[in-house]
Write an enzyme that holds these catalytic residues in place. Structure first.
Site, PDB file in Angstrom:
ATOM      1  N   GLU A   1      -7.302 -20.383 -16.151  1.00  0.00           N
ATOM      2  CA  GLU A   1      -7.786 -20.955 -14.890  1.00  0.00           C
ATOM      3  C   GLU A   1      -8.688 -22.117 -15.282  1.00  0.00           C
ATOM      4  O   GLU A   1      -9.852 -21.939 -15.647  1.00  0.00           O
ATOM      5  CB  GLU A   1      -8.586 -19.932 -14.087  1.00  0.00           C
ATOM      6  CG  GLU A   1      -8.998 -20.507 -12.735  1.00  0.00           C
ATOM      7  CD  GLU A   1     -10.326 -19.987 -12.193  1.00  0.00           C
ATOM      8  OE1 GLU A   1     -10.579 -20.179 -11.009  1.00  0.00           O
ATOM      9  OE2 GLU A   1     -11.117 -19.410 -12.969  1.00  0.00           O
TER      10      GLU A   1
ATOM     11  N   ASP B   1      -3.924   3.991   2.583  1.00  0.00           N
ATOM     12  CA  ASP B   1      -5.394   3.883   2.722  1.00  0.00           C
ATOM     13  C   ASP B   1      -5.840   2.473   3.107  1.00  0.00           C
ATOM     14  O   ASP B   1      -7.027   2.173   3.138  1.00  0.00           O
ATOM     15  CB  ASP B   1      -6.107   4.360   1.449  1.00  0.00           C
ATOM     16  CG  ASP B   1      -5.818   3.467   0.238  1.00  0.00           C
ATOM     17  OD1 ASP B   1      -5.035   2.496   0.364  1.00  0.00           O
ATOM     18  OD2 ASP B   1      -6.383   3.732  -0.842  1.00  0.00           O
TER      19      ASP B   1
ATOM     20  N   ASP C   1      -1.915  -1.162  -3.878  1.00  0.00           N
ATOM     21  CA  ASP C   1      -2.144  -0.412  -5.117  1.00  0.00           C
ATOM     22  C   ASP C   1      -0.966  -0.601  -6.081  1.00  0.00           C
ATOM     23  O   ASP C   1       0.041  -1.237  -5.742  1.00  0.00           O
ATOM     24  CB  ASP C   1      -2.364   1.077  -4.799  1.00  0.00           C
ATOM     25  CG  ASP C   1      -1.339   1.609  -3.809  1.00  0.00           C
ATOM     26  OD1 ASP C   1      -0.144   1.307  -4.004  1.00  0.00           O
ATOM     27  OD2 ASP C   1      -1.718   2.295  -2.839  1.00  0.00           O
TER      28      ASP C   1
ATOM     29  N   ASP D   1       0.840  -1.187   0.000  1.00  0.00           N
ATOM     30  CA  ASP D   1       0.000   0.000   0.000  1.00  0.00           C
ATOM     31  C   ASP D   1       0.883   1.247   0.000  1.00  0.00           C
ATOM     32  O   ASP D   1       1.571   1.525   0.974  1.00  0.00           O
ATOM     33  CB  ASP D   1      -0.875  -0.068   1.267  1.00  0.00           C
ATOM     34  CG  ASP D   1      -1.739   1.160   1.451  1.00  0.00           C
ATOM     35  OD1 ASP D   1      -1.830   1.973   0.512  1.00  0.00           O
ATOM     36  OD2 ASP D   1      -2.323   1.288   2.544  1.00  0.00           O
TER      37      ASP D   1
ATOM     38  N   ASP E   1      -9.815 -15.964 -16.472  1.00  0.00           N
ATOM     39  CA  ASP E   1     -10.725 -16.419 -15.437  1.00  0.00           C
ATOM     40  C   ASP E   1     -11.740 -17.411 -16.031  1.00  0.00           C
ATOM     41  O   ASP E   1     -12.258 -17.183 -17.123  1.00  0.00           O
ATOM     42  CB  ASP E   1     -11.456 -15.189 -14.870  1.00  0.00           C
ATOM     43  CG  ASP E   1     -12.209 -15.488 -13.604  1.00  0.00           C
ATOM     44  OD1 ASP E   1     -11.579 -15.966 -12.646  1.00  0.00           O
ATOM     45  OD2 ASP E   1     -13.436 -15.237 -13.557  1.00  0.00           O
TER      46      ASP E   1
ATOM     47  N   ASN F   1      -0.103   4.501  -0.348  1.00  0.00           N
ATOM     48  CA  ASN F   1      -0.665   5.772   0.128  1.00  0.00           C
ATOM     49  C   ASN F   1      -1.370   5.663   1.477  1.00  0.00           C
ATOM     50  O   ASN F   1      -2.081   6.586   1.886  1.00  0.00           O
ATOM     51  CB  ASN F   1      -1.615   6.357  -0.927  1.00  0.00           C
ATOM     52  CG  ASN F   1      -2.775   5.420  -1.225  1.00  0.00           C
ATOM     53  OD1 ASN F   1      -2.867   4.336  -0.627  1.00  0.00           O
ATOM     54  ND2 ASN F   1      -3.654   5.817  -2.122  1.00  0.00           N
TER      55      ASN F   1
HETATM   56  C1  NOJ Z   1     -12.111 -17.451 -10.332  1.00  0.00           C
HETATM   57  C2  NOJ Z   1     -11.460 -16.363  -9.563  1.00  0.00           C
HETATM   58  O1  NOJ Z   1     -10.140 -16.722  -9.268  1.00  0.00           O
HETATM   59  C3  NOJ Z   1     -12.306 -16.157  -8.332  1.00  0.00           C
HETATM   60  O2  NOJ Z   1     -11.672 -15.327  -7.401  1.00  0.00           O
HETATM   61  C4  NOJ Z   1     -13.648 -15.626  -8.769  1.00  0.00           C
HETATM   62  O3  NOJ Z   1     -14.510 -15.520  -7.650  1.00  0.00           O
HETATM   63  C5  NOJ Z   1     -14.312 -16.534  -9.799  1.00  0.00           C
HETATM   64  N1  NOJ Z   1     -13.397 -17.009 -10.798  1.00  0.00           N
HETATM   65  C6  NOJ Z   1     -15.427 -15.819 -10.514  1.00  0.00           C
HETATM   66  O4  NOJ Z   1     -14.906 -14.820 -11.344  1.00  0.00           O
END
Ligand code: NOJ
Length: 479
Positions: free
Chosen positions: A253, A25, A29, A21, A201, A23
């Protein structure tokens, strides 16, 4: 033969909110990441994968995207990202972004438009269906977090929309060519800025069954996926990234527990994903037989040109140091040694390199809908943490970067040494993997011409190749 950068690479997953972090907060970031570039160089990693940094209402911490083409203000600005990419490049490091093509936030302008009427511009960018006559959902698909129906009614038109995750994460209709073109555009937008590729994802479940048929009883997913069409989309994306000169990557993923099926995500090995996360390895217990077996089956199942990728932890699952090692430093070293010396790309999750453990987050500090806060707590940079009022509590800081950096016996020094060894060794970067015969409880393999890795994953000392290995000792030997 010239091996591509990403095959030799050790990548480092930065969970930006909890990394550093700049800044004060309480939220990590992009400037915080820039400030730690020295650390990455010192550790010896080749690239960073940043968890989502685009605009999001944070119902699922960036995985609910409201604007694919801008930076979430709490993380900084586009200029910060450009600076990070440029400074990383100066040090020979790449930056990979997380891309969420399966769904958008319900706040995304596409969905704000789509929900208003049946014939509006973006209506068919999402998946709509009529409820059954009794008002129940059109099929038996379930949403990932609460396992309730994946269909949400809307008052505007009386139709229901599909959401594989939260109801605020609306599934895009990947049968729609306009959606495909829009995401191609998003990819090019970032690739043109010098991004080295994407962690994709939900790469295993992008395209859903076109007829929206019920999932059969023994099906292992909550929604019915059209795997062939998902592969077609992966090939399309491969075409997008392959058009760039310097090689960019697609890191999927892929939540697929069957290795034969996982292999399919590579296509021929050259036309779909470059890398598909191997969850069966991640979840295998730290036992010689089990690990040897997953690695052998991975190599058997994969097409010749497919390159494996290994990881131990990420922001969705309990940290390996607790899950597989019960906090035992010796076991943590063994797991890291295997991760970094197997044939394949290695991905470290922030904190793995210091053996950071899963944190017990008190009920009144829980922020995540899916109960994943314990692996997302702030990175402990020093004994006092290095944070002011962080958004999630720090766990114990007994394992922290500052102390371990100065200690040649620490987990961090060990990880750094192994990474350096890998960097300097063609055997470890590209040599074939060959399992070696070894006493019970020992996992041993040769990499390339002359590098042998031996891991005593047992409570007894053993003799191997004329060398004594203490219980839970792993070592790289030259033959
Ligand atoms: C996989 C991501 O790594 C996870 O964090 C997310 O909740 C789900 N896909 C849905 O996008």
């Amino acid at each position: 033969m010239d091996q591509p950068w990403w095959q030799k690479a050790v990548l480092y997953q930065v969970y930006v909110r909890s990394f550093a972090d700049s800044n004060g907060d309480g939220v990590g970031d992009l400037r915080g990441v820039i400030d730690k570039l020295d650390y990455f160089s010192w550790l010896g990693v080749d690239g960073l994968w940043l968890s989502p940094i685009t605009v999001s209402p944070d119902r699922d911490w960036g995985y609910d995207v409201a604007d694919y083409r801008d930076v979430q203000p709490v993380f900084g600005t586009m200029a910060d990202l450009d600076e990070l990419v440029a400074k990383a490049r100066d040090r020979g490091m790449r930056v990979v972004l997380d891309l969420v093509p399966n769904h958008t936030s319900d706040r995304h302008p596409w969905f704000q438009d789509a929900r208003t009427s049946r014939d509006t511009r973006h209506r068919h960018w999402y998946v709509w269906a009529d409820p059954r006559p009794d008002g129940s959902p059109p099929n038996n698909w379930r949403a990932s977090f609460d396992k309730r129906s994946a269909w949400e009614p809307t008052p505007e038109t009386g139709q229901m929309y599909l959401h594989s995750f939260l109801r605020e994460q609306v599934d895009l209709d990947w049968w729609n060519e306009e959606v495909r073109e829009a995401i191609d555009g998003v990819m090019r937008f970032w690739l043109d800025r010098g991004i080295a590729g994407f962690r994709l994802d939900v790469a295993h479940a992008i395209v859903k069954d076109r007829e929206l048929r019920d999932i059969p009883d023994d099906y292992d997913k909550d929604v019915l996926v059209d795997v062939d069409e998902t592969f077609a989309v992966l090939r399309r994306w491969r075409g997008v990234v392959d058009a760039y000169e310097e090689e960019r990557i697609l890191l999927g993923e892929t939540w697929v527990m069957d290795l034969e099926r996982l292999a399919g995500f590579y296509g021929t090995g050259k036309d779909q994903l470059h890398l598909a996360f191997n969850f069966p390895y991640t979840f295998a217990p730290l036992e010689a037989e089990a690990l040897r077996d997953v690695v052998a089956r991975t190599h058997d199942a994969f097409p010749r040109d497919a390159w494996p990728v290994w990881m131990l932890s990420n922001h969705d699952i309990p940290r390996f140091s607790t899950r597989a090692c019960g906090g035992d430093e010796r076991k943590i070293r063994c797991a890291l040694l295997a991760l970094l010396t197997l044939r394949g790309t290695a991905v470290l999750y922030q904190g793995d390199e210091i053996g950071l453990e899963q944190v017990d987050v008190p009920p009144d500090r829980i922020r995540d809908i899916g109960d994943r806060d314990g692996c997302r707590t702030p990175m402990p940079w020093s004994r006092d943490g290095g944070w002011t009022n962080p958004w999630l509590p720090l766990g114990t800081t007994a394992r922290n970067v500052e102390d371990q950096r100065d200690d040649p016996e620490s987990i961090l020094s060990f990880a750094r040494d192994v990474i350096a060894r890998r960097r300097g060794s063609e055997d470890l970067q590209s040599g074939p993997y060959e399992r070696l015969d070894a006493p019970a409880g020992v996992w041993a393999y040769r990499r390339g011409e002359s590098t042998i890795v031996a891991l005593n994953l047992s409570d007894e000392p053993v003799e191997f190749e004329g060398r004594r290995l203490e219980p839970w000792e792993g070592s790289v030997l030259d033959s």
